[in-house]
Motif scaffolding. Structure first.
Motif, PDB file in Angstrom:
ATOM      1  N   ALA A 241      54.040  29.042  24.106  1.00  0.00           N
ATOM      2  CA  ALA A 241      52.733  29.181  25.048  1.00  0.00           C
ATOM      3  C   ALA A 241      52.479  30.640  25.215  1.00  0.00           C
ATOM      4  O   ALA A 241      53.372  31.323  25.408  1.00  0.00           O
ATOM      5  N   PRO A 242      51.237  30.906  25.245  1.00  0.00           N
ATOM      6  CA  PRO A 242      50.910  32.599  25.317  1.00  0.00           C
ATOM      7  C   PRO A 242      51.084  32.819  26.759  1.00  0.00           C
ATOM      8  O   PRO A 242      50.973  32.023  27.833  1.00  0.00           O
ATOM      9  N   ALA A 243      51.356  34.208  27.032  1.00  0.00           N
ATOM     10  CA  ALA A 243      51.827  34.483  28.353  1.00  0.00           C
ATOM     11  C   ALA A 243      50.318  34.712  29.058  1.00  0.00           C
ATOM     12  O   ALA A 243      49.422  35.283  28.509  1.00  0.00           O
ATOM     13  N   ALA A 244      50.301  34.723  30.431  1.00  0.00           N
ATOM     14  CA  ALA A 244      49.083  34.930  31.037  1.00  0.00           C
ATOM     15  C   ALA A 244      48.750  36.523  30.876  1.00  0.00           C
ATOM     16  O   ALA A 244      49.604  37.338  30.958  1.00  0.00           O
ATOM     17  N   THR A 245      47.317  37.069  30.713  1.00  0.00           N
ATOM     18  CA  THR A 245      46.943  38.049  30.388  1.00  0.00           C
ATOM     19  C   THR A 245      46.849  38.871  31.760  1.00  0.00           C
ATOM     20  O   THR A 245      46.053  38.162  32.725  1.00  0.00           O
ATOM     21  N   PRO A 246      47.371  39.972  31.974  1.00  0.00           N
ATOM     22  CA  PRO A 246      47.306  40.613  33.301  1.00  0.00           C
ATOM     23  C   PRO A 246      45.704  41.176  33.564  1.00  0.00           C
ATOM     24  O   PRO A 246      45.097  41.682  32.590  1.00  0.00           O
ATOM     25  N   VAL A 247      45.450  41.262  34.719  1.00  0.00           N
ATOM     26  CA  VAL A 247      44.118  41.719  35.239  1.00  0.00           C
ATOM     27  C   VAL A 247      44.214  43.212  35.145  1.00  0.00           C
ATOM     28  O   VAL A 247      45.161  43.769  35.716  1.00  0.00           O
ATOM     29  N   SER A 248      43.575  43.760  34.627  1.00  0.00           N
ATOM     30  CA  SER A 248      43.368  45.311  34.438  1.00  0.00           C
ATOM     31  C   SER A 248      42.834  45.928  35.733  1.00  0.00           C
ATOM     32  O   SER A 248      41.984  45.577  36.287  1.00  0.00           O
ATOM     33  N   GLU A 249      43.691  46.827  36.284  1.00  0.00           N
ATOM     34  CA  GLU A 249      43.369  47.288  37.644  1.00  0.00           C
ATOM     35  C   GLU A 249      42.134  47.947  37.632  1.00  0.00           C
ATOM     36  O   GLU A 249      41.225  48.340  38.785  1.00  0.00           O
ATOM     37  N   SER A 250      41.711  48.472  36.556  1.00  0.00           N
ATOM     38  CA  SER A 250      40.407  49.392  36.659  1.00  0.00           C
ATOM     39  C   SER A 250      39.156  48.554  36.338  1.00  0.00           C
ATOM     40  O   SER A 250      38.210  49.179  35.961  1.00  0.00           O
ATOM     41  N   SER A 251      39.245  47.276  35.951  1.00  0.00           N
ATOM     42  CA  SER A 251      38.171  46.475  35.659  1.00  0.00           C
ATOM     43  C   SER A 251      37.468  45.838  36.788  1.00  0.00           C
ATOM     44  O   SER A 251      38.177  45.952  38.237  1.00  0.00           O
ATOM     45  N   ILE A 252      36.444  45.381  36.568  1.00  0.00           N
ATOM     46  CA  ILE A 252      35.602  44.628  37.891  1.00  0.00           C
ATOM     47  C   ILE A 252      36.105  43.802  38.257  1.00  0.00           C
ATOM     48  O   ILE A 252      36.451  43.408  39.433  1.00  0.00           O
ATOM     49  N   ARG A 253      37.206  42.847  37.358  1.00  0.00           N
ATOM     50  CA  ARG A 253      37.585  41.451  37.711  1.00  0.00           C
ATOM     51  C   ARG A 253      39.054  41.935  38.503  1.00  0.00           C
ATOM     52  O   ARG A 253      39.268  41.306  39.664  1.00  0.00           O
ATOM     53  N   GLY A 254      39.676  43.071  38.167  1.00  0.00           N
ATOM     54  CA  GLY A 254      40.555  43.699  38.890  1.00  0.00           C
ATOM     55  C   GLY A 254      40.183  44.085  40.317  1.00  0.00           C
ATOM     56  O   GLY A 254      41.173  43.753  41.370  1.00  0.00           O
ATOM     57  N   TRP A 255      39.073  44.872  40.412  1.00  0.00           N
ATOM     58  CA  TRP A 255      38.647  45.048  41.823  1.00  0.00           C
ATOM     59  C   TRP A 255      38.424  44.078  42.534  1.00  0.00           C
ATOM     60  O   TRP A 255      38.840  43.997  43.888  1.00  0.00           O
ATOM     61  N   TRP A 256      37.822  42.784  42.112  1.00  0.00           N
ATOM     62  CA  TRP A 256      37.404  41.593  42.987  1.00  0.00           C
ATOM     63  C   TRP A 256      38.901  41.009  43.310  1.00  0.00           C
ATOM     64  O   TRP A 256      38.974  40.825  44.429  1.00  0.00           O
ATOM     65  N   GLU A 257      39.616  40.685  42.382  1.00  0.00           N
ATOM     66  CA  GLU A 257      40.895  39.958  42.606  1.00  0.00           C
ATOM     67  C   GLU A 257      41.785  40.743  43.547  1.00  0.00           C
ATOM     68  O   GLU A 257      42.409  40.062  44.432  1.00  0.00           O
ATOM     69  N   HIS A 258      41.917  42.091  43.298  1.00  0.00           N
ATOM     70  CA  HIS A 258      42.654  42.647  44.349  1.00  0.00           C
ATOM     71  C   HIS A 258      41.911  43.068  45.855  1.00  0.00           C
ATOM     72  O   HIS A 258      42.871  43.002  46.581  1.00  0.00           O
ATOM     73  N   SER A 259      40.839  42.988  45.974  1.00  0.00           N
ATOM     74  CA  SER A 259      40.094  43.235  47.084  1.00  0.00           C
ATOM     75  C   SER A 259      40.147  42.002  47.798  1.00  0.00           C
ATOM     76  O   SER A 259      40.419  42.074  49.255  1.00  0.00           O
TER      77      SER A 259
END
Length: 287
Positions: free
Chosen positions: A21-39
């Motif tokens: 099974a493929p590993a989960a793709t980490p969220v880039s800390e500099s992306s919009i999604r990373g900003w949202w998920e980390h906030s």
């Protein structure tokens, strides 16, 4: 003993048991999604810190409510006779904005203290979006202001404050308070993260807030101030917010006040974002 199906489930997928099974793709800390998920979790942390700080929590709710009653008792008749309108329509918006300001001062002081403990430095070296912590603090301030505004509006009902224009304007009133609070919060957070640890933020910000609090249309109409002071009182940030909130609750002209609120909000937030982000970076590296 491990059976073949169990091994397949352990090392593959249901459709293709012998394909990893493929590993989960980490969220880039500099992306919009990373900003949202980390906030999001950082916002939850800030809200929990505020809720568990019982003295600050009680101060942000009880003191403004008592001030509202005091203003009504001491100044109610004078304002009512000068304007021909129940003073609650000026007092309640004034106290709502004051509560937003002084709550933000407490949050700014906490940020300055956390900087001295090295918390910002620890967050900086983690794979977290650089703007997430600042976003979380502003978001938690919005949640605090929303809750405080609703509580104070309910308290204002006891001294005669009413929504006479319907549900839409009532929601607009809350949004005006939140816009003003967001701008003030961004400004205080930018100052706190750029100030030296232990800097006397409370006296300076308290003095500034007191000047805004005493020279606005919440205490008395702009025309009651000295002529040379009227342009300052009419155009300082609190006055258009109070006038807009009064108009949304009781009716009256709104366009000019809402335009001024929008200009002040955009201007203050725009001028605060870069210093705040730069202050975070400097605070983390200096540590």
């Amino acid at each position: 003993m491990t059976t073949a199906p169990e091994a397949a489930r352990a090392h593959g997928t249901a459709e293709h048991p012998y394909v990893q099974a493929p590993a989960a793709t980490p969220v880039s800390e500099s992306s919009i999604r990373g900003w949202w998920e980390h906030s999001k979790p950082l916002t939850g942390r800030q809200v929990m810190v505020y809720v568990r700080d019982y003295p600050t929590l009680l101060q942000s709710l009880i003191f403004p409510a008592l001030s509202m009653v005091m203003f009504k008792v001491v100044l109610g008749d004078a304002i009512g006779s000068a304007t021909g309108q129940n003073s609650a329509y000026r007092t309640v918006p004034l106290v709502v904005l004051v509560a937003a300001m002084f709550g933000s001062i407490a949050s700014a002081t906490r940020l300055n203290r956390e900087r001295s403990t090295g918390l910002l430095a620890r967050l900086y070296v983690l794979p977290i979006n650089r703007a997430a912590d600042l976003t979380s603090r502003v978001a938690s301030e919005m949640i605090r202001i929303l809750g405080t505004t609703i509580a104070l509006l309910l308290a204002g009902h006891l001294i005669g404050f009413r929504f006479t224009q319907g549900v839409g304007p009532a929601i607009g009133l809350v949004l005006v308070a939140m816009a003003y609070g967001a701008a003030f919060a961004c400004m205080t957070l930018a100052l706190a993260v750029n100030a030296k640890p232990g800097a006397p933020l409370v006296p300076y910000l308290g003095l500034f807030s007191s000047l805004l609090m005493f020279f606005n249309s919440g205490f008395s109409p702009v025309e009651a101030y000295p002529t040379w002071l009227q342009p300052i009182v009419a155009n300082q940030p609190m006055t258009p917010a109070i006038d807009a909130m009064r108009g949304l609750a009781a009716g009256g002209p709104l366009t000019e006040s809402l335009v001024k609120v929008g200009i002040w909000t955009v201007l203050i937030i725009s001028l605060s974002i870069y210093p705040a982000l730069r202050g975070y970076r400097k605070a983390a590296r200096d540590r």
